[in-house]
Scaffold this motif. Structure first.
Motif, PDB file in Angstrom:
ATOM      1  N   ARG A  64      55.807  47.451  33.489  1.00 54.98           N
ATOM      2  CA  ARG A  64      57.130  47.384  34.272  1.00 54.98           C
ATOM      3  C   ARG A  64      57.331  45.955  34.281  1.00 54.98           C
ATOM      4  O   ARG A  64      58.387  45.345  34.258  1.00 54.98           O
ATOM      5  N   HIS A  65      56.433  45.287  34.905  1.00 55.97           N
ATOM      6  CA  HIS A  65      56.637  43.840  35.513  1.00 55.97           C
ATOM      7  C   HIS A  65      55.855  42.706  34.691  1.00 55.97           C
ATOM      8  O   HIS A  65      56.481  41.675  34.752  1.00 55.97           O
ATOM      9  N   ALA A  66      54.798  43.005  33.680  1.00 59.42           N
ATOM     10  CA  ALA A  66      54.569  41.823  32.726  1.00 59.42           C
ATOM     11  C   ALA A  66      54.549  42.374  31.212  1.00 59.42           C
ATOM     12  O   ALA A  66      54.278  41.302  30.449  1.00 59.42           O
ATOM     13  N   GLY A  67      55.271  43.343  31.052  1.00 59.67           N
ATOM     14  CA  GLY A  67      55.619  43.674  29.677  1.00 59.67           C
ATOM     15  C   GLY A  67      54.205  43.983  28.973  1.00 59.67           C
ATOM     16  O   GLY A  67      54.429  43.651  27.651  1.00 59.67           O
ATOM     17  N   LEU A  70      45.571  39.825  26.042  1.00 51.53           N
ATOM     18  CA  LEU A  70      46.307  40.029  27.160  1.00 51.53           C
ATOM     19  C   LEU A  70      47.342  38.640  27.298  1.00 51.53           C
ATOM     20  O   LEU A  70      48.573  38.934  27.698  1.00 51.53           O
ATOM     21  N   ALA A  71      46.774  37.606  27.318  1.00 53.75           N
ATOM     22  CA  ALA A  71      47.542  36.487  27.499  1.00 53.75           C
ATOM     23  C   ALA A  71      48.547  36.630  26.425  1.00 53.75           C
ATOM     24  O   ALA A  71      49.905  36.114  26.707  1.00 53.75           O
ATOM     25  N   ALA A  72      48.250  36.846  25.202  1.00 53.13           N
ATOM     26  CA  ALA A  72      49.579  36.923  24.243  1.00 53.13           C
ATOM     27  C   ALA A  72      50.502  37.819  24.479  1.00 53.13           C
ATOM     28  O   ALA A  72      51.823  37.706  24.259  1.00 53.13           O
ATOM     29  N   ALA A  73      49.893  38.979  24.857  1.00 50.56           N
ATOM     30  CA  ALA A  73      50.978  40.252  25.310  1.00 50.56           C
ATOM     31  C   ALA A  73      51.893  39.870  26.670  1.00 50.56           C
ATOM     32  O   ALA A  73      53.057  40.268  26.509  1.00 50.56           O
ATOM     33  N   ALA A  74      51.298  39.178  27.367  1.00 51.68           N
ATOM     34  CA  ALA A  74      52.179  38.501  28.691  1.00 51.68           C
ATOM     35  C   ALA A  74      52.922  37.477  28.249  1.00 51.68           C
ATOM     36  O   ALA A  74      53.743  36.736  29.387  1.00 51.68           O
ATOM     37  N   GLY A  75      52.771  36.728  27.181  1.00 56.27           N
ATOM     38  CA  GLY A  75      53.598  35.654  26.996  1.00 56.27           C
ATOM     39  C   GLY A  75      53.137  34.566  27.636  1.00 56.27           C
ATOM     40  O   GLY A  75      53.782  33.643  28.146  1.00 56.27           O
ATOM     41  N   THR A  76      51.792  34.124  27.785  1.00 58.78           N
ATOM     42  CA  THR A  76      51.294  33.116  28.613  1.00 58.78           C
ATOM     43  C   THR A  76      50.082  32.336  27.923  1.00 58.78           C
ATOM     44  O   THR A  76      49.514  33.287  27.066  1.00 58.78           O
ATOM     45  N   ARG A  77      49.754  31.325  28.365  1.00 55.84           N
ATOM     46  CA  ARG A  77      48.770  30.469  27.704  1.00 55.84           C
ATOM     47  C   ARG A  77      47.419  30.857  28.636  1.00 55.84           C
ATOM     48  O   ARG A  77      47.371  30.727  29.780  1.00 55.84           O
ATOM     49  N   ASP A 105      41.904  27.062  30.086  1.00 57.01           N
ATOM     50  CA  ASP A 105      40.491  26.526  29.846  1.00 57.01           C
ATOM     51  C   ASP A 105      39.374  27.281  30.828  1.00 57.01           C
ATOM     52  O   ASP A 105      39.570  27.224  32.055  1.00 57.01           O
ATOM     53  N   GLY A 106      38.512  28.024  30.314  1.00 56.01           N
ATOM     54  CA  GLY A 106      37.664  28.795  30.997  1.00 56.01           C
ATOM     55  C   GLY A 106      38.155  30.001  31.484  1.00 56.01           C
ATOM     56  O   GLY A 106      37.213  30.744  32.448  1.00 56.01           O
ATOM     57  N   GLU A 107      39.356  30.370  31.450  1.00 53.24           N
ATOM     58  CA  GLU A 107      39.730  31.650  32.257  1.00 53.24           C
ATOM     59  C   GLU A 107      39.575  32.870  31.559  1.00 53.24           C
ATOM     60  O   GLU A 107      39.526  33.223  30.255  1.00 53.24           O
ATOM     61  N   THR A 108      38.723  33.705  32.267  1.00 52.39           N
ATOM     62  CA  THR A 108      38.152  34.998  31.715  1.00 52.39           C
ATOM     63  C   THR A 108      39.277  36.068  31.662  1.00 52.39           C
ATOM     64  O   THR A 108      40.354  35.913  32.463  1.00 52.39           O
ATOM     65  N   TRP A 109      38.845  37.279  31.160  1.00 49.75           N
ATOM     66  CA  TRP A 109      39.909  38.278  31.525  1.00 49.75           C
ATOM     67  C   TRP A 109      40.327  38.712  32.842  1.00 49.75           C
ATOM     68  O   TRP A 109      41.380  38.960  33.397  1.00 49.75           O
ATOM     69  N   GLU A 110      39.230  38.557  33.686  1.00 48.67           N
ATOM     70  CA  GLU A 110      39.305  38.989  35.256  1.00 48.67           C
ATOM     71  C   GLU A 110      40.252  37.773  35.733  1.00 48.67           C
ATOM     72  O   GLU A 110      41.148  38.408  36.577  1.00 48.67           O
ATOM     73  N   ASP A 111      40.047  36.795  35.354  1.00 46.55           N
ATOM     74  CA  ASP A 111      40.746  35.672  35.990  1.00 46.55           C
ATOM     75  C   ASP A 111      42.310  35.705  35.733  1.00 46.55           C
ATOM     76  O   ASP A 111      43.083  35.802  36.511  1.00 46.55           O
ATOM     77  N   LEU A 112      42.540  36.088  34.377  1.00 44.81           N
ATOM     78  CA  LEU A 112      43.871  36.179  33.909  1.00 44.81           C
ATOM     79  C   LEU A 112      44.471  37.495  34.665  1.00 44.81           C
ATOM     80  O   LEU A 112      45.557  37.558  34.855  1.00 44.81           O
ATOM     81  N   PHE A 113      43.788  38.616  34.671  1.00 43.41           N
ATOM     82  CA  PHE A 113      44.339  40.002  35.293  1.00 43.41           C
ATOM     83  C   PHE A 113      44.717  39.457  36.577  1.00 43.41           C
ATOM     84  O   PHE A 113      46.033  40.068  36.925  1.00 43.41           O
ATOM     85  N   PHE A 114      43.907  38.899  37.453  1.00 42.61           N
ATOM     86  CA  PHE A 114      44.388  38.632  38.880  1.00 42.61           C
ATOM     87  C   PHE A 114      45.561  37.577  38.868  1.00 42.61           C
ATOM     88  O   PHE A 114      46.531  37.524  39.909  1.00 42.61           O
ATOM     89  N   ARG A 115      45.377  36.598  37.885  1.00 44.41           N
ATOM     90  CA  ARG A 115      46.655  35.576  37.996  1.00 44.41           C
ATOM     91  C   ARG A 115      48.150  36.268  37.724  1.00 44.41           C
ATOM     92  O   ARG A 115      49.011  36.318  38.183  1.00 44.41           O
ATOM     93  N   LEU A 116      47.803  37.160  36.756  1.00 46.45           N
ATOM     94  CA  LEU A 116      49.065  37.845  36.321  1.00 46.45           C
ATOM     95  C   LEU A 116      49.478  39.106  37.415  1.00 46.45           C
ATOM     96  O   LEU A 116      50.851  39.095  37.869  1.00 46.45           O
ATOM     97  N   LEU A 165      48.983  38.329  40.726  1.00 52.56           N
ATOM     98  CA  LEU A 165      49.262  37.655  41.971  1.00 52.56           C
ATOM     99  C   LEU A 165      50.781  37.179  41.505  1.00 52.56           C
ATOM    100  O   LEU A 165      51.749  37.158  42.547  1.00 52.56           O
ATOM    101  N   GLU A 166      51.165  36.671  40.224  1.00 54.56           N
ATOM    102  CA  GLU A 166      52.390  35.978  40.143  1.00 54.56           C
ATOM    103  C   GLU A 166      53.534  37.041  39.450  1.00 54.56           C
ATOM    104  O   GLU A 166      54.733  36.725  40.046  1.00 54.56           O
ATOM    105  N   ARG A 167      52.977  38.109  38.757  1.00 55.52           N
ATOM    106  CA  ARG A 167      54.194  38.925  38.337  1.00 55.52           C
ATOM    107  C   ARG A 167      54.251  40.250  38.921  1.00 55.52           C
ATOM    108  O   ARG A 167      55.155  41.036  39.042  1.00 55.52           O
TER     109      ARG A 167
END
Length: 350
Positions: free
Chosen positions: A167-170, A183-190, A193-204, A206-208
């Motif tokens: 719903r919120h990250a598409g 996951l980054a490509a699907a969310a339209g984000t870059r 550097d050094g970002e893991t799947w877990e890091d990106l999961f929590f960034r999305l 928190l932000e979205r």
């Protein structure tokens, strides 16, 4: 000039919030006593605070009468102690526990705070959500306002993590799996550097995701990806997710809950995996192997073999929840900062 926490004017400014906190404490105790829960106390200084990768415990040292020493840690949660009591057949239990998490301070965080935890043998995810809703409605007014957000507790929203990401990250989180570039490509984000799947999961998250949760009504965010199961069991109907939820009220993350993992083999595997990740991190406060000399506080702890032995002995199927009581007091009192509901807040939080 900021007044010290002991100054009469400083306490007077906090006192209306603290009176509400005291009434809330009584109401919560009454709620659980009426449901035949037993209030318990478990040790605060423990030999093993757990393997959670992102929590940093406070270290301390026990001196025995014979002159020997033991490294201990102020627990970040009473969870392991309370689960030992479940093994001992203590039945439904709750606790107001002081807990410590190093490196945390802010409007919603204090390094020392109160956790309300409760566990009910035989309960499932739906049971625990229902009981949590009943607690909120028993101890809070029907409509609450905190930090500029008003929530109607007469309405409850349930949403899975996968639904929230769609719903919120598409993105189709479960179809992507633990593939950080995908996951980054699907969310339209870059991917940083050094970002893991877990890091990106929590960034999305928190932000979205979180900005949309627990606002007009309370939100239960359920069925977390198995990689974020923590101490929850996998859902028997879909092992890609775990029976876990987080609760949001007034836009604040208020609680984290599990249908508890009772399998000692899987629990050991998770401990070992988390331990390897924790040791791979760079923070010297929690990641170095324990190579201490007698009388010196160490930087690590042994695997909790006693807890694993207790699980093997037999813990009943249970559900449990950890709720930030100071945050609940903030919501009850309409406080803007956690320091307003603490009797003696740390000077850096004033």
């Amino acid at each position: 000039m900021v007044l010290p926490n002991w100054h009469p004017e400083s306490l007077a400014a906090r006192y209306p919030f603290l009176r509400r906190r005291a009434a809330l404490t009584d109401a919560v105790r009454g709620f659980f006593h009426a449901r035949s829960y037993t209030e318990v106390e478990t040790p605060y200084a423990v030999a093993t605070p757990g393997e959670e990768v992102h929590l940093r415990p406070f270290a301390t040292l026990r001196e025995r009468p014979d002159g020997s020493h033991e490294n201990l840690w102020l627990h970040t949660s009473p969870e392991f102690g309370m689960k030992r009591l479940l093994v001992a057949q203590a039945g439904p239990i709750f606790q107001f526990a002081r807990v410590w998490r190093n490196g945390e301070a802010g409007a919603l965080h204090a390094p020392e705070f109160t956790m309300l935890e409760w566990y009910r043998p035989g309960a499932g995810l739906d049971d625990l959500i229902g009981e949590t809703v009943s607690l909120l409605r028993a101890v809070l007014p029907g409509v609450v306002t905190c930090r500029g957000v008003t929530t109607d507790l007469g309405r409850i929203e349930r949403m899975t993590v996968a639904e929230a990401f769609s719903r919120h990250a598409g993105v189709d989180l479960l179809a992507i799996g633990e593939d950080a570039p995908a996951l980054a490509a699907a969310a339209g984000t870059r991917l940083r550097d050094g970002e893991t799947w877990e890091d990106l999961f929590f960034r999305l998250l928190l932000e979205r995701i979180e900005p949309h949760l627990g606002r007009d009504h309370a939100t239960f965010l359920t069925h977390w990806p198995a990689a974020q199961a923590a101490l929850a069991r996998r859902d028997p109907a879909d092992p890609r997710v775990a029976e876990r939820f987080e609760l949001f009220v007034c836009g604040i993350e208020l609680a984290n809950a599990f249908v508890e993992l009772t399998d000692p083999v899987e629990q050991r595997a998770r401990f070992v995996a988390d331990r390897a990740r924790r040791h791979g991190m760079t923070d010297p406060g929690v990641t170095k192997p324990n190579v201490t000399k007698p009388g010196v506080i160490g930087t690590d702890w042994p695997l909790d073999e006693d807890f694993l032995t207790a699980l093997a002995f037999g813990m009943p199927p249970s559900a449990g929840i950890a709720l930030g009581f100071d945050r609940l007091a903030m919501i009850a009192a309409g406080a803007g900062r956690i320091s307003q509901v603490l009797w003696l807040p740390p000077p850096d939080l004033l």
